[in-house]
Structure formats: structure tokens, C-alpha cells
Design an enzyme around this catalytic site. Structure first.
Site, PDB file in Angstrom:
ATOM      1  CG  ASP A  89      35.554  37.306  47.837  1.00 46.48           C
ATOM      2  OD1 ASP A  89      35.156  37.436  48.862  1.00 46.48           O
ATOM      3  OD2 ASP A  89      36.750  37.728  47.156  1.00 46.48           O
ATOM      4  CG  ASP A  91      35.898  43.031  50.522  1.00 45.09           C
ATOM      5  OD1 ASP A  91      35.796  44.028  50.411  1.00 45.09           O
ATOM      6  OD2 ASP A  91      35.292  42.057  51.250  1.00 45.09           O
TER       7      ASP A  91
END
Length: 298
Positions: A89, A91
Site C-alpha cells: 500500500d 498512503d
């Protein structure tokens, strides 16, 4: 199946002392000597026993070391420990911010957008409608703002570059997969050295955001599908895959991976993951795979 207990601290707060290792061995009831991965920052201890015993042992060890800034994991010590596919991922994982919140701040809407982001990452509201709602608020914003934010506001999470480069040096394929936007994942993936990136595409017209996001949305199901597609294309065993994330939209990807790691994650994600990292930086994912610091690529 043999297990291995991994203890990880942070370079800024090294805490894996001889006393800690002695206590850990007593809790684990093992006579095996620890293997030092990096000074007083990381070590592992072989533990006889079945995989089914790992959750209870992990909690006992976490309880015993609760006063120390140490991450604890018990994992299988098998031949697939070093992974050959890594999905991350972006963010609040590979970078320390949420890009959509930073975009919103440029037009004075960060508080409103951040509240929606937080609820979505906790799994309190569905990801896709929450994303569309937030993107709609960004209508008419110049797409050039993204480059300025990357330059001036976004910060890479410590250990990320080392994590990606070390895994690549040892033959892994790496992919940044995000519920965010390609305006950010492209440059961030290039900076960190990822082989590929996959994220949402914002609608654009005359260099400005239209307030829409193109289908299909890269959310919880699509992240899992990306892992499966890459694993299949590379001909890998499911156990040879690693994924890391922090929010509810990462849950399916983490569950599908051979090793799913929650990094400074929301409570529901931390509870569901195979391992969780709260104190260490992203290099902790290398220690989880049995790498020593001398093998890291900076």
C-alpha cells in the site's frame, strides 16, 4: 512445522538486550539460542512447535514485553520465508501521508476529507463510495498540484527504500498497489524502486480534475486480484508472497499473501494480519523474512 519468534525494535530506540532475549526464551520455553539480525535492533529465536500454537505464544510474548518498544511476531520457519513477490500500500504505509487529504488541504477541505478517509480506513464505511465522495470535492483542482505535493509535502516512510531495493536484489518482484491515484504512485514507485504500480486514475480535462475517478476502482477486492494476477504470472506458490498495508481496504490483500503485515495499522487490520509492526520502520519486513542488516541494500 518449526516456528521462529522475531523481535524488532527501531534504530532510534534499540531495545533487544540480553535481558529481553533471556525473558523471551523463558516465555517461549525454548533452549535455542537467538540469532542476532542487527545489534540490539532485531533478533530471532527458533521455537519448536506447531503453527497452531503461534497465536497464543505471540500474545504471551507481547504481554511479557509490553513495557518495551518491541514488535513481536511468530512465523513459520519454512523454505518460503524469503518472499519473491511484494505488494505494498502507499498512503500511510510507503509514504507518511494520505495523498487525497493533502490534495484537499490545497483548497481548504482537509478536515472534511480527512474525516471521510479515517472512517474508510477503519472499515466503518465502504471504500468505493467514500473515494468518489472525496474526489468530487476536488473538482477543478489543477493536476499540477500533485507534483508540487510530492516535492514539498510528502515524506517517504523510513526503511521503505531499503525494503524495496533489498527484496529486488534478492530476486523479488515489487508492486506499489494503492487506493490512491496514479498521479502519485507513478513518481513514488519510481523513487522507491518498485517494478510496477497500480492505482486509481482521476478524471482530467484541460489539466484539471473533473471530480471523477475512472472505473474500475482500485479498492479492497482489486488489491487482492492484483496480488493473485502477479502471483499467477510469476508462477509462484502463495507462500512466496508478501503484502503490507494499514487500512481496511488492504485486508483482502493481506489475507491472500503468504505473509500479510499490518504496518502502524488500524486496529481491525492489526488484529487480522499475520504480523504487525508498530515500533520498527519498514525494514522490519526484511527482518521478518530472516534478512540480517548486513544484507540490506541502501
Amino acid at each position: 512445522m518449526a516456528l521462529v519468534a522475531i523481535l524488532i525494535a527501531n534504530e532510534a530506540r534499540p531495545a533487544i538486550t540480553d535481558a529481553v532475549l533471556t525473558e523471551a526464551r523463558a516465555v517461549l520455553a525454548t533452549g535455542h539460542r537467538p540469532r542476532i539480525l542487527h545489534g540490539t535492533v532485531a533478533a530471532e529465536i527458533p521455537v519448536p512447535g506447531a503453527l497452531a500454537a503461534a497465536p497464543a505464544l505471540t500474545e504471551r510474548l507481547r504481554t511479557a514485553l509490553a513495557g518495551e518498544p518491541i514488535d513481536v511476531s511468530l512465523l513459520p520457519a519454512d523454505r518460503h520465508r524469503r518472499k519473491r513477490l511484494f505488494l505494498a500500500d502507499m498512503d500511510s504505509t510507503m509514504i507518511e501521508q494520505e495523498c487525497i487529504d493533502e490534495l484537499a488541504e490545497t483548497i481548504g477541505l482537509k478536515q472534511q476529507v480527512s474525516a471521510i478517509t479515517e472512517r474508510a480506513m477503519r472499515g466503518e464505511i465502504a471504500f468505493e463510495p467514500a473515494l468518489r465522495e472525496r474526489v468530487a470535492l476536488l473538482k477543478d483542482l489543477s493536476a499540477g498540484v500533485a507534483a508540487a505535493l510530492i516535492r514539498d509535502r510528502l515524506t517517504l516512510t523510513p526503511g521503505g527504500r531499503t525494503l524495496v531495493r533489498t527484496m529486488k536484489r534478492h530476486g523479488a518482484h515489487t508492486c506499489l498497489v494503492s487506493g490512491g491515484f496514479t498521479l502519485f504512485t507513478g513518481p513514488i514507485a519510481a523513487t522507491l524502486g518498485f517494478d510496477a504500480h497500480h492505482a486509481n486514475r482521476l478524471g482530467l480535462a484541460d489539466g484539471r480534475l473533473t471530480g471523477t475517478v475512472e472505473d474500475p476502482i482500485v479498492g479492497r477486492p482489486e488489491k487482492r486480484v492484483t496480488l493473485i494476477e502477479l502471483r499467477t504470472r510469476l508462477g509462484l506458490d502463495p507462500a512466496e508472497t508478501l503484502a503490507v498495508g494499514d487500512g481496511a481496504n488492504d485486508l483482502d490483500m493481506l489475507a491472500e499473501a503468504g505473509l500479510g503485515v499490518a504496518f502502524r495499522a488500524k486496529p481491525a487490520v492489526a488484529a487480522a494480519a499475520d504480523a504487525r509492526v508498530e515500533h520498527g520502520d519498514l525494514s522490519a519486513l526484511l527482518y521478518l523474512q530472516g534478512f540480517t542488516a548486513s544484507e540490506f541494500v541502501g
